[in-house]
Structure formats: C-alpha cells, structure tokens
Design a protein around this motif. Structure first.
Motif, PDB file in Angstrom:
ATOM      1  N   VAL A 171     -56.859 -26.856  54.347  1.00 21.94           N
ATOM      2  CA  VAL A 171     -55.876 -27.826  54.837  1.00 21.94           C
ATOM      3  C   VAL A 171     -54.672 -27.871  53.894  1.00 21.94           C
ATOM      4  O   VAL A 171     -53.524 -27.888  54.336  1.00 21.94           O
ATOM      5  CB  VAL A 171     -56.508 -29.230  54.975  1.00 21.94           C
ATOM      6  N   ARG A 172     -54.962 -27.849  52.596  1.00 26.16           N
ATOM      7  CA  ARG A 172     -53.859 -27.837  51.611  1.00 26.16           C
ATOM      8  C   ARG A 172     -53.015 -26.583  51.803  1.00 26.16           C
ATOM      9  O   ARG A 172     -51.781 -26.618  51.789  1.00 26.16           O
ATOM     10  CB  ARG A 172     -54.418 -27.878  50.184  1.00 26.16           C
ATOM     11  N   TRP A 173     -53.687 -25.446  51.959  1.00 25.85           N
ATOM     12  CA  TRP A 173     -52.995 -24.171  52.178  1.00 25.85           C
ATOM     13  C   TRP A 173     -52.077 -24.252  53.395  1.00 25.85           C
ATOM     14  O   TRP A 173     -50.918 -23.836  53.345  1.00 25.85           O
ATOM     15  CB  TRP A 173     -54.019 -23.059  52.414  1.00 25.85           C
ATOM     16  N   LEU A 174     -52.614 -24.764  54.506  1.00 19.24           N
ATOM     17  CA  LEU A 174     -51.857 -24.722  55.762  1.00 19.24           C
ATOM     18  C   LEU A 174     -50.651 -25.659  55.710  1.00 19.24           C
ATOM     19  O   LEU A 174     -49.564 -25.295  56.150  1.00 19.24           O
ATOM     20  CB  LEU A 174     -52.784 -25.073  56.938  1.00 19.24           C
ATOM     21  N   LEU A 175     -50.859 -26.849  55.175  1.00 23.91           N
ATOM     22  CA  LEU A 175     -49.725 -27.778  55.034  1.00 23.91           C
ATOM     23  C   LEU A 175     -48.663 -27.180  54.118  1.00 23.91           C
ATOM     24  O   LEU A 175     -47.469 -27.208  54.423  1.00 23.91           O
ATOM     25  CB  LEU A 175     -50.207 -29.128  54.484  1.00 23.91           C
ATOM     26  N   ALA A 176     -49.120 -26.616  53.007  1.00 29.10           N
ATOM     27  CA  ALA A 176     -48.166 -26.017  52.060  1.00 29.10           C
ATOM     28  C   ALA A 176     -47.410 -24.863  52.719  1.00 29.10           C
ATOM     29  O   ALA A 176     -46.191 -24.759  52.603  1.00 29.10           O
ATOM     30  CB  ALA A 176     -48.899 -25.527  50.816  1.00 29.10           C
ATOM     31  N   ALA A 177     -48.136 -24.014  53.433  1.00 29.76           N
ATOM     32  CA  ALA A 177     -47.501 -22.871  54.096  1.00 29.76           C
ATOM     33  C   ALA A 177     -46.450 -23.336  55.094  1.00 29.76           C
ATOM     34  O   ALA A 177     -45.411 -22.699  55.268  1.00 29.76           O
ATOM     35  CB  ALA A 177     -48.553 -22.019  54.809  1.00 29.76           C
ATOM     36  N   ALA A 178     -46.739 -24.464  55.749  1.00 29.83           N
ATOM     37  CA  ALA A 178     -45.800 -25.014  56.732  1.00 29.83           C
ATOM     38  C   ALA A 178     -44.659 -25.773  56.058  1.00 29.83           C
ATOM     39  O   ALA A 178     -43.770 -26.290  56.735  1.00 29.83           O
ATOM     40  CB  ALA A 178     -46.536 -25.941  57.694  1.00 29.83           C
ATOM     41  N   GLY A 179     -44.698 -25.858  54.733  1.00 27.54           N
ATOM     42  CA  GLY A 179     -43.644 -26.565  54.008  1.00 27.54           C
ATOM     43  C   GLY A 179     -43.743 -28.072  54.122  1.00 27.54           C
ATOM     44  O   GLY A 179     -42.739 -28.782  54.000  1.00 27.54           O
ATOM     45  N   VAL A 180     -44.960 -28.570  54.355  1.00 23.48           N
ATOM     46  CA  VAL A 180     -45.151 -30.015  54.546  1.00 23.48           C
ATOM     47  C   VAL A 180     -45.688 -30.643  53.273  1.00 23.48           C
ATOM     48  O   VAL A 180     -46.753 -30.284  52.779  1.00 23.48           O
ATOM     49  CB  VAL A 180     -46.157 -30.271  55.695  1.00 23.48           C
TER      50      VAL A 180
END
Lengths: 222, 225
Positions: A19-28
């Motif tokens: 979840v951390r990865w995906l939010l970070a990847a999305a720039g969130v």
C-alpha cells in the motif's frame, strides 16, 4: 482533517508495504499511525474501527478500508493505475495475484523456525526463478514495451518492482538469468515517484528484524 | 469467439467453487474439464500450448479469448463483466472488502480436510468462532444499517453471492450457525430464491458437493500435497 490517506499498521513492512509502495508510486502523500502495543490494537477493535478486527487499515475518502487487496484495488482504480478496460484489468489482476503469492512467502519467512529458514530461502529462490520471474520476463520480451500492461505504468509494475527488490534482499543474484527484468528494475527505479520512495527518509520500511517479529507476536498473539 | 467459459479444475469445490457460483448467479452457462490424474495436470502445464497455466496452477478459466488464472482475478473479471461489481469505485471498494472477508472464512473451511486429523476439532471450533464473532456480525450489521435486500448499493452484487455461498458452507459445519443472525436468515431465504441461484442450488446443477475422503485423496495425489 488533512485529507491525506491515513495508514494504521505496525512500524514495519508486513501487509501494509504494498500500500505504501502504490500510494508513493501514484505520488500521493499519506500519514501513518504505528501500532506499538496490544492495548492500542484492542482499542481499535473496541472502537469498532476495524471491519474484521484486523489491520491494515487505511482511512481514505471517508472510508475506513481494510483488507489489503480491497485497499490496493481502490487506490489503483482511483489513480489510473488499473489499465484502460476490463481486459487490461484482468491482466493486471493476474500478474498482481501471482506476485502476491511470491511475496506471501517472503512475508511469512521471518516467522518460520530457525531450522526451516534455509529451506524456505531455497523455496523462495525456486519459485521466483522457475514460476514467477519467467512469466514477467517473457511478457516484457514479447511486447518490448517499458511496462507490463497496455504500454502504461500500472499497479502491476509497482508490485513487480517491490517483489524484485524484496527477493534480491534474500538472493542478491536472483535476476541473473532475467535481462528484461534487470532493465525493468532500472527503468522503474528511475521514475521520479519511485526514485523518491527508494531514497532514505521515505515512508518505505526496512526488512523485518527480530524486534519487528517480536512486536507482531506481542500485538497479535491470541 | 463467443463460446462458453471453460473451467479447468478437479471435480470438487476447492478454489473453483466461488467461480461456479458467480457464473451461475449471472446466468452464464459454462463447460468444465476435470483434472482427474497427475498426468492431466502435467498435460495442462507442459502441453502443446505451453502457456496454458500462467503460474502452473489451477483454477484456470478460458473466457473471452483469455486463459485466466488466479481465483480473485477471474472473479473480479466475471463480476465486472456481468454488472455484479457496483456502480462506481466506492461501491467496488465495499464489495471488495466484504468479499475478502468471506474469502478468508471460506478459506479456513476449504483447508480443513487437508489438515492433520488431530487438529481438525480445534480448527473447526475456530471456524465457528470466527464466523460467529468476526465475520457474520459484519454482514448482519450492514443489512441492518441500510435495511436493503442486498449488501451494497441496493442491488445484487458479487458480495451477496459470495456471502450466500459462505453461509451455506458454514451451515454444513454447524447447521444452526445463523440462529443469532435474523437478517442473515432472511438474506439467505431471499437470495436462495433468485431464479439463477435457485437453479444452481438444485440437484443436477454444476455445484459440487463438500469434499469427501476420496476427493481429498485424489487432490493430494494430483498436487503432491
């Protein structure tokens, strides 16, 4: 109420790391609350905040979301990382589920008895090398594009790079037979949001150590 | 190539049963090819079409020109295709959360026959405890809070079908499990009477029976477990 997603979990990778990865990847940008004691966890349950009495918990868009896959699907859908149509979503889902099975072995590894650890590393190496990595190597080779699905960055790419790095922590040479994946790893690591996440000081968590394992057992012991 | 979906699995519930339920509920006819021996599985894995099984595993469903694997991926695709996945991202999020819960519960029941005989009683007790204290109260409350017939968005969705499957499965472990859940009892009655589901619940449908010793022995042999 900042409006940023708020993550509640232990101060470690576990099931929250994707979840951390995906939010970070999305720039969130997101906030985190770390569970450190059993009392904190019991209070969350008592307050009725955890649908199935479990974490991860992600407060996002007015919802108290639980269940890792549900959370990840929502984030992917919201930030356009889920393909352009149903068929692309199907491919992304298949790839993500396969990678998740591999990551599950890594997730459980710290909790296996000391005398089983070597055997488990061998299993991880075997599965990564014979079952999972060949699939993605072939996909990238066949279409020759930068990303796994639809020539566009998606959840599947984020999940794959997380898995590659996690397996490499245990088996540094694991990509030696996979030139496409080596190039993929470099490419994705250099995307601005991913690059930022890979730098020290980001919300990325370190590999689990003994303290983390103790904390998990302490908080969730039945 | 329109064709009916074709399911590849053993002739039992396992991980394929939720897919049978969902297709049946959506009124979609499907074919099944059963893996009965180790050789059948090897043929799928290494046969002429070498990429039949993406990760060398079943379930595999041939649908719309794809050879889909991974149960959740298959279910999500079917749900979306047949409008059983809510009307927007938020409804999907609720459906996903509910389905993940029933998946966890049914997963416990699925693995029960594969566990050591001396742990069966303890594991069964845990299933009953979880159903009664962790899972069913969530769905009972959801139905109570909005008073609708269905879990999400006042419309039949994947979450409802999955919940009915879970209820029936737990009832096979403990027939009176719903005694403290009046709304789930009503839900069960209502949902079972939906024509496509009613048809699936009748003898002669493609619904599979609970695992017996013969089936488990076959599974152990085919998958080497």
């Amino acid at each position: 109420m900042s409006g940023k997603p708020k993550l509640t979990y232990l101060n470690g990778r576990g099931r929250m790391e994707p979840v951390r990865w995906l939010l970070a990847a999305a720039g969130v940008e997101f906030e985190e609350i770390f569970l450190e004691t059993r009392q904190q966890y019991e209070k969350l349950i008592k307050d009725g905040v955890l649908m199935f009495q479990q974490v991860p918990l992600v407060e996002i868009d007015g919802m108290k979301m639980v269940q890792t896959r549900a959370i990840l699907s929502y984030i992917a859908g919201k930030y356009n990382l889920y393909g352009k149509d149903l068929k692309e979503r199907a491919l992304i889902d298949m790839y993500v589920e396969g990678i998740t099975d591999l990551m599950q072995m890594i997730l459980m590894f710290p909790f296996s008895p000391p005398d089983a650890k070597e055997k488990n590393i061998d299993s991880i190496k075997e599965r990564a090398t014979n079952r999972y990595f060949p699939v993605f190597e072939k996909v990238l080779k066949q279409h020759g594009q930068d990303f796994l699905v639809g020539n566009k960055f998606s959840w599947a790419d984020v999940q794959l790079i997380e898995a590659i790095l996690a397996v490499e922590e245990k088996i540094p040479s694991v990509l030696s037979g996979f030139p496409q994946l080596q190039a993929f790893k470099t490419r994705i690591s250099n995307m601005p949001t991913i690059k930022k996440f890979l730098q020290p000081g980001s919300p990325r968590k370190p590999p689990p150590d003994e303290i983390y394992v103790e904390t998990v057992l302490k908080i969730f012991k039945k | 190539m329109a064709g009916k979906p074709k399911l590849h699995y053993t002739k039992g519930r396992g991980k394929m049963e939720s897919i049978r339920w969902l297709l049946a509920a959506a009124g979609v006819e499907f074919e099944e090819e059963f893996i009965e021996t180790k050789e059948d599985l090897e043929k799928l894995r290494n046969g002429e079409s070498a990429n039949f099984l993406m990760f060398q595993q079943v379930p595999m469903v041939e649908i719309d020109g794809m050879k889909m694997v991974q149960t959740r991926a298959i279910l999500s695709y079917i749900a979306a295709k047949y409008n059983l996945y809510g009307k927007d991202l938020k409804e999907r999020a609720w459906i996903d959360m509910y389905v993940e819960g029933t998946t966890d519960l049914m997963g416990m029941i699925m693995y029960l026959p594969l566990q050591p005989a001396d742990t069966k009683e303890k594991n069964l007790a845990l299933i009953i405890e979880r159903a009664t204290n962790r899972y069913f109260p969530v769905y009972e409350k959801a139905l109570k809070d909005h008073g609708h017939d269905y879990l999400v968005g006042n419309k039949l969705s994947w979450a409802d079908i999955h919940l009915l499957e879970a209820i029936l499965m737990v009832e096979e472990c403990k027939p009176d499990i719903l005694s403290v859940f009046p709304l789930l009892q009503a839900f069960k009655g209502r949902t079972s009477n939906i024509p496509t589901i009613k048809k699936f619940l009748q003898p002669g449908s493609q619904r599979k029976p609970p695992a017996d010793e013969k089936y488990i022995a076959g599974v152990r042999k085919i998958f080497n477990i």
